[in-house]
Design a protein around this motif. Structure first.
Motif, PDB file in Angstrom:
ATOM      1  N   VAL A 149      95.017  -0.529 128.400  1.00 31.52           N
ATOM      2  CA  VAL A 149      95.052   0.803 127.532  1.00 31.52           C
ATOM      3  C   VAL A 149      93.994   1.729 128.064  1.00 31.52           C
ATOM      4  O   VAL A 149      93.132   1.574 128.290  1.00 31.52           O
ATOM      5  CB  VAL A 149      94.733   0.610 126.245  1.00 31.52           C
ATOM      6  CG1 VAL A 149      94.755   2.026 125.485  1.00 31.52           C
ATOM      7  CG2 VAL A 149      95.691  -0.401 125.305  1.00 31.52           C
ATOM      8  N   ALA A 156      92.058   5.253 128.695  1.00 26.49           N
ATOM      9  CA  ALA A 156      91.061   5.970 127.671  1.00 26.49           C
ATOM     10  C   ALA A 156      91.979   7.444 127.243  1.00 26.49           C
ATOM     11  O   ALA A 156      92.695   7.846 127.939  1.00 26.49           O
ATOM     12  CB  ALA A 156      89.960   6.386 128.277  1.00 26.49           C
ATOM     13  N   ASN A 165      90.867   2.702 131.510  1.00 26.14           N
ATOM     14  CA  ASN A 165      90.005   1.748 130.863  1.00 26.14           C
ATOM     15  C   ASN A 165      90.688   0.541 130.666  1.00 26.14           C
ATOM     16  O   ASN A 165      91.541   0.586 129.910  1.00 26.14           O
ATOM     17  CB  ASN A 165      89.591   2.583 129.687  1.00 26.14           C
ATOM     18  CG  ASN A 165      88.502   1.682 128.933  1.00 26.14           C
ATOM     19  OD1 ASN A 165      88.286   0.525 129.218  1.00 26.14           O
ATOM     20  ND2 ASN A 165      87.818   2.398 128.128  1.00 26.14           N
ATOM     21  N   ASP A 166      89.959  -0.484 131.329  1.00 28.00           N
ATOM     22  CA  ASP A 166      90.735  -1.813 131.249  1.00 28.00           C
ATOM     23  C   ASP A 166      89.852  -2.569 129.987  1.00 28.00           C
ATOM     24  O   ASP A 166      89.847  -3.978 129.881  1.00 28.00           O
ATOM     25  CB  ASP A 166      90.738  -2.352 132.461  1.00 28.00           C
ATOM     26  CG  ASP A 166      89.475  -2.767 133.041  1.00 28.00           C
ATOM     27  OD1 ASP A 166      88.554  -2.314 132.580  1.00 28.00           O
ATOM     28  OD2 ASP A 166      89.548  -3.431 134.190  1.00 28.00           O
ATOM     29  N   ARG A 167      89.193  -1.884 129.279  1.00 28.17           N
ATOM     30  CA  ARG A 167      88.099  -2.403 128.497  1.00 28.17           C
ATOM     31  C   ARG A 167      88.811  -2.718 127.084  1.00 28.17           C
ATOM     32  O   ARG A 167      88.429  -3.468 126.429  1.00 28.17           O
ATOM     33  CB  ARG A 167      87.062  -1.624 128.159  1.00 28.17           C
ATOM     34  CG  ARG A 167      86.037  -1.767 129.408  1.00 28.17           C
ATOM     35  CD  ARG A 167      84.711  -0.924 129.419  1.00 28.17           C
ATOM     36  NE  ARG A 167      84.088  -1.059 130.439  1.00 28.17           N
ATOM     37  CZ  ARG A 167      83.192  -2.121 130.731  1.00 28.17           C
ATOM     38  NH1 ARG A 167      83.078  -3.216 129.842  1.00 28.17           N
ATOM     39  NH2 ARG A 167      82.505  -2.264 131.716  1.00 28.17           N
TER      40      ARG A 167
END
Lengths: 414, 244
Positions: A318, A320, A334-336
């Motif tokens: 998802v 940012a 952002n892959d966080r």
């Protein structure tokens, strides 16, 4: 001797690979005939009817088409979908009949003429002449697939491809071209809407602009004004002072949210994106996501200049969301944060236990140890420890008897 | 007479010197500058190390278990079937305080340390008696500090040693950071939905990874993973549920 021969063969092969393409040969292969002119230049006569020219000719000027007029304005030609000339701004050296079967635009920039694959600029005549000044460079455009415009809906199956709809949506990766049409479906994605202005004018990148990244999904995109794709962001679209609608034709789960491309727009209103299950709302300060349930039409208006909702799939990525009022948009991949569609194993395996259950399990374990221990000394110690455990169990509100433990364990196991 | 006097004076000086040394030593012991384990008898050292090892093991288990249970050892009523507590439920913030989570970790250690030490049954050369375990846990940003009061009397032949406090055991788990991030996400939570931008910002700012799982029609489960907190190759996970 043998070695020398091998060396020469290899040298020839290497030179063959490294050496520039024989441009003359390229033109001749495309159906042009070469003609030497008295002024030292060469002309290439096009005489192969039906051949699709795939050439970009770079030179000082051309025989029939001036790349610019005396005032330095570049030549611009626009044709309708039947190939009729509907707009022209430029200068011709001599009369010429333009015909592009599916319509389109021809752009003459200073020192070069380029036409896209499939736009057979000279097809209206059985013979035409292009004058190529001496030393001119002829380059072939990257091979590409033409997807013709259609007046009626149609489905073109494309997966993981970038799509260019000329006059409406541009892309340049892979050289695919999509010629403007009233309404077209690509892999069930409908790209529709009036495009009054030439997208080329909006596209700031001389190499062309990047378009939608398409994955297999069902998604309808329509615009009441125009969609512009920015070259620096291939998941990026802007609706200027207008309304962008994104509407799913099928019910989409939260997971599918990952597959929705970026929406970036300016205008008035509150940013809302709905895909059926999920609604994304930007309230001017932060972006919220809410599940709404049921299929719902989408209505996205944007209340700050440069506001942005950006969510895309990249694995389970998802992106940012940078939507601060008064600030230029920034895109942070952002892959966080990920949406996952399967309950994590660590959660699924959890078996919540009360403290009494924990104590009973331990008591049972000690009982087993007592039964398995041969040493009487250790048995005695373990029994003492067992008494302590039982006391603790009682202290936390539990009770114990060996029968009860066995019964409880049978219950747990069932 | 003179020599006798001199001898008495020397003796007095020696006694005063010893007294001063004893006072100084007691002072430092009282201040805690001299570690308790430096003073324990050699025969008790083995028991002491054993208990310290157990505290580290049970402490890590407690933190991982409580993290997986969203800060709870004893599952609260308001939780999913899997025991994931709701931090946000129908418009209300239900998140436990940091002190409550500390208490839950302490209770876990109180209960489980007893089982880890197993009544000291393997210490066959000693006669060991023990009392109640009382744990105090402090959650810091970068680590968790565990202090355990576990009175143990070790008797071997005529010698008896009592060890009681096992302090300052540090478990390198960033629970404080994870808790604050979860708190920030919940504070931004409204009935309008999850704040995606806040979640993303928290993950980036604190080097965390956050998974959001669609549990049922109204519930999402958040899993915060901290790859910087790793014990025995296991990353630290913190789960909580949100119902809107």
């Amino acid at each position: 001797m043998k070695r020398g021969f091998v060396f020469v063969v290899l040298l020839v092969l290497v030179l063959g690979i490294v050496a520039p393409v024989n441009l003359e040969e390229e033109l001749l292969n495309q159906g042009f005939m070469k003609q030497e002119n008295t002024d030292g230049t060469s002309s290439y006569i096009y005489n192969s009817e039906g051949t699709e020219g795939i050439s970009k000719i770079v030179g000082e000027n051309t025989f029939n088409l001036m790349s610019e007029d005396e005032a330095g304005h570049p030549t611009f030609i626009k044709l309708d979908d039947k190939g009729n000339l509907i707009a022209f701004d430029g200068k011709l050296n001599e009369p010429m009949d333009f015909k592009i079967p599916e319509g389109g635009e021809v752009h003459l920039e200073k020192g070069s003429v380029s036409y896209n694959q499939g736009e057979n600029i000279l097809s209206g005549k059985s013979q035409a002449i292009l004058k190529v000044p001496k030393g001119s460079k002829v380059t072939k455009n990257p091979s590409s697939t033409i997807i013709e415009a259609r007046d009626t809906d149609g489905t073109v199956t494309l997966s993981n491809e970038n799509i260019l709809q000329k006059g409406s949506i541009y892309y340049d990766e892979g050289g695919k071209e999509f010629i403007r049409g009233k309404s077209t479906k690509i892999n069930n994605i409908e790209i529709a809407g009036k495009t009054e202005e030439s997208l080329t004018e909006n596209c700031q990148n001389p190499e062309g602009c990047t378009g939608i990244y398409v994955e297999e999904r069902e998604l309808k995109i329509s615009t009441s004004k125009k969609i512009e794709f920015h070259p620096d962001n291939k998941y990026h679209s802007v609706a200027e002072n207008g309304k962008v609608s994104i509407e799913t034709t099928n019910k989409v789960t939260l997971d599918n949210l990952k597959e929705i491309p970026t929406i970036t727009a300016t205008g008035n209103g509150v940013t809302t994106y709905t895909n059926g299950d999920v609604e994304i709302i930007y309230d001017g300060t932060k972006t919220n996501i809410k599940r709404v349930g049921g299929v719902k039409s989408t209505d996205s208006n944007f209340n700050t200049e440069n506001s942005q909702v950006q969510i895309r799939k990249g694995g389970s990525e998802v992106v940012a969301l940078n939507m601060e009022e008064g600030k230029n948009p920034t895109i942070t991949r952002n892959d966080r944060v990920s949406y996952i569609d399967k309950i994590p194993e660590t959660i699924a395996k959890r078996v919540p236990k009360s403290i009494q259950q924990v104590y009973l399990e331990r008591i049972e374990e000690t009982n087993r140890k007592i039964e398995n221990t041969k040493s009487e000394f250790m048995k005695a110690r373990l029994k003492k420890y067992l008494v302590n455990q039982e006391e603790r169990l009682v202290a936390v509100g539990g009770s114990y008897s060996k029968k009860k433990v066995n019964y409880l364990f049978a219950l747990f196991q069932n | 007479m003179n020599s006798k006097n001199k001898k008495s004076q020397v003796t007095i000086f020696i006694i005063i010197a010893l007294a001063i040394i004893a006072v100084v030593l007691l002072f430092f012991v009282a201040r805690g500058d001299v570690k308790q384990d430096e003073l324990i008898s050699p025969e008790a050292e083995e028991v002491h190390s054993f208990v310290m090892g157990c505290i580290e093991k049970v402490g890590a288990e407690a933190i991982y278990s409580v993290g997986a249970g969203g800060g709870y050892y004893f599952i609260p009523e308001l939780s999913t079937e899997e025991g994931i507590p709701y931090y946000y439920y129908d418009g209300e913030n239900k998140m436990p305080t940091k002190a409550e989570i500390e208490e839950q970790i302490s209770q876990y250690i109180d209960a489980d340390l007893f089982f880890c030490t197993e009544g000291f049954i393997d210490f066959t050369d000693y006669e060991i008696t023990y009392d109640e375990i009382k744990t105090q846990t402090t959650i810091n940003e970068e680590e968790i500090i565990i202090d355990v009061n576990y009175p143990i009397k070790i008797k071997k032949e005529n010698s008896t040693t009592i060890i009681e406090d096992f302090n300052n055991i540090e478990i390198p788990v960033r629970l404080g950071i994870v808790y604050d991030s979860a708190s920030e996400i919940i504070q931004q939570q409204t009935n309008d939905g999850i704040c995606l931008s806040c979640t993303s910002d928290e993950a980036t700012a604190n080097d965390l990874y956050i998974n959001i799982f669609d549990y049922d029609n109204n519930t999402l489960i958040f899993t915060i993973t901290d790859e910087n907190s790793m014990i025995n190759n296991q990353t630290f996970e913190f789960n909580f549920a949100v119902r809107v």
